[in-house]
Design a protein around this motif. Structure first.
Motif, short mmCIF file in Angstrom:
data_model
loop_
_atom_site.label_atom_id
_atom_site.label_comp_id
_atom_site.label_asym_id
_atom_site.label_seq_id
_atom_site.Cartn_x
_atom_site.Cartn_y
_atom_site.Cartn_z
N TYR A 1 0.85 -1.20 0.00
CA TYR A 1 0.00 0.00 0.00
C TYR A 1 0.89 1.25 0.00
CZ TYR A 1 -3.94 2.97 1.60
OH TYR A 1 -4.94 3.92 1.73
N GLU A 2 1.85 1.28 0.90
CA GLU A 2 2.72 2.44 1.00
C GLU A 2 3.60 2.59 -0.25
OE1 GLU A 2 4.68 2.87 4.77
OE2 GLU A 2 2.77 2.79 5.85
N ALA A 3 4.02 1.46 -0.82
CA ALA A 3 4.82 1.52 -2.05
C ALA A 3 4.01 2.10 -3.20
CB ALA A 3 5.34 0.13 -2.41
N HIS A 4 2.74 1.73 -3.30
CA HIS A 4 1.93 2.30 -4.37
C HIS A 4 1.65 3.78 -4.13
CE1 HIS A 4 -0.61 2.59 -7.81
NE2 HIS A 4 -1.58 3.08 -7.05
N ALA A 5 1.40 4.16 -2.89
CA ALA A 5 1.22 5.58 -2.59
C ALA A 5 2.47 6.36 -3.02
CB ALA A 5 0.93 5.78 -1.10
N ALA A 6 3.64 5.82 -2.73
CA ALA A 6 4.89 6.48 -3.15
C ALA A 6 4.98 6.55 -4.66
CB ALA A 6 6.09 5.73 -2.56
N TYR A 7 4.60 5.47 -5.35
CA TYR A 7 4.60 5.45 -6.81
C TYR A 7 3.71 6.57 -7.37
CZ TYR A 7 4.04 3.78 -11.59
OH TYR A 7 4.00 3.68 -12.96
N LYS A 8 2.56 6.77 -6.72
CA LYS A 8 1.62 7.81 -7.15
C LYS A 8 1.99 9.20 -6.61
CE LYS A 8 -2.04 7.46 -8.73
NZ LYS A 8 -2.46 7.83 -10.08
N LYS A 9 3.06 9.24 -5.80
CA LYS A 9 3.51 10.49 -5.18
C LYS A 9 2.44 11.08 -4.25
CE LYS A 9 6.85 11.66 -8.77
NZ LYS A 9 6.84 10.50 -9.61
N ILE A 10 1.74 10.18 -3.55
CA ILE A 10 0.75 10.58 -2.56
C ILE A 10 1.41 10.44 -1.19
CG2 ILE A 10 -1.50 10.10 -1.52
CD1 ILE A 10 -2.28 8.79 -4.22
N PRO A 11 1.55 11.52 -0.45
CA PRO A 11 2.18 11.41 0.87
C PRO A 11 1.37 10.46 1.78
CG PRO A 11 1.95 13.71 0.21
CD PRO A 11 1.18 12.89 -0.78
N ILE A 12 2.05 9.52 2.37
CA ILE A 12 1.38 8.54 3.22
C ILE A 12 0.67 9.23 4.39
CG2 ILE A 12 3.28 7.90 4.76
CD1 ILE A 12 0.84 5.49 3.05
N GLU A 13 1.24 10.33 4.87
CA GLU A 13 0.60 11.06 5.97
C GLU A 13 -0.73 11.66 5.53
OE1 GLU A 13 1.35 10.70 9.10
OE2 GLU A 13 2.95 9.42 8.34
N ALA A 14 -0.84 12.06 4.28
CA ALA A 14 -2.12 12.57 3.76
C ALA A 14 -3.17 11.45 3.77
CB ALA A 14 -1.94 13.13 2.36
N LEU A 15 -2.74 10.24 3.41
CA LEU A 15 -3.67 9.10 3.45
C LEU A 15 -4.04 8.75 4.89
CD1 LEU A 15 -2.03 6.89 0.68
CD2 LEU A 15 -4.24 8.06 0.55
N ARG A 16 -3.11 8.86 5.80
CA ARG A 16 -3.39 8.54 7.22
C ARG A 16 -4.37 9.55 7.83
NH1 ARG A 16 -0.29 4.50 9.27
NH2 ARG A 16 1.69 4.06 8.24
N ARG A 17 -4.40 10.77 7.32
CA ARG A 17 -5.28 11.81 7.87
C ARG A 17 -6.73 11.67 7.41
NH1 ARG A 17 -0.68 15.16 7.03
NH2 ARG A 17 -1.52 15.88 5.05
N LEU A 18 -6.98 10.84 6.41
CA LEU A 18 -8.36 10.68 5.92
C LEU A 18 -9.24 10.07 7.00
CD1 LEU A 18 -7.65 9.32 2.34
CD2 LEU A 18 -8.35 11.65 2.97
N GLU A 19 -10.52 10.45 7.00
CA GLU A 19 -11.47 9.89 7.96
C GLU A 19 -11.55 8.37 7.85
OE1 GLU A 19 -16.28 10.09 8.67
OE2 GLU A 19 -15.25 11.93 8.04
#
Length: 178
Positions: free
Chosen positions: A118-136
């Motif tokens: 999951y984190e590797a794909h977020a990095a591939y998409k250049k989505i900060p993992i902390e932004a994903l963690r902040r989602l409801e």
């Protein structure tokens, strides 16, 4: 339509492909991956029992798989009960001389939120993992490993091949396990 007429229609491409000029595997994979990478949206079909859903969704393609982040939706009804999916990528119809479209049949699985994949794909998409963690609620990550690709490309005729090419993958052959 009779059962026989449905069968004849269903077998059209099997019969036509039997005598067609096929590309070698490496050339097909190169052409298919170029088309996949040139696009970023597909129609993802999921289903179980009498339920079926076809969802337009953005994808990324790497490591031999299609990856799709999703907030949710009814596609998950089918995904819970049936990991067999089909996705389609296609260009706007411009006439028979310029057909480009692909169907991919494969197996889907949901990647555990915040796992290594999951984190590797977020990095591939250049989505900060902390932004994903902040989602409801965590974004869901769907991974589709192709079993078969059918690619219709009018340009193949100009290269001396049939316009429709297919490739079936052996389980795990030539692809990393994700």
């Amino acid at each position: 339509m009779t059962h026989e007429a449905f069968e004849a229609a269903a077998n059209y491409w099997k019969e036509r492909d039997a005598d067609s000029v096929k590309m070698d595997r490496s050339r097909f994979v190169q052409a298919a991956e170029a088309y996949i990478q040139a696009n970023d949206t597909c129609a993802l079909a999921t289903g179980a029992g009498n339920f079926i859903r076809c969802t337009p969704i953005e994808y990324s393609y790497h490591d031999g798989c299609f990856w799709m982040f999703s907030e949710g939706g009814e596609k998950f009804i089918g995904l819970e009960q049936n990991d067999n999916v089909c996705l389609a990528i296609f260009d706007k119809y411009q006439g028979f001389g310029s057909l480009h479209g692909m169907q991919v049949m494969g197996k889907a699985r949901i990647i555990e939120p915040f796992s290594a994949a999951y984190e590797a794909h977020a990095a591939y998409k250049k989505i900060p993992i902390e932004a994903l963690r902040r989602l409801e609620r965590p974004m869901h990550l769907i991974c589709v490993r192709p079993d078969r690709i059918d690619y219709l490309c009018s340009d193949f005729r100009k290269q001396g091949y049939a316009s429709r090419q297919s490739l079936t993958f052996d389980a795990g052959a030539g692809r990393d396990e994700n």
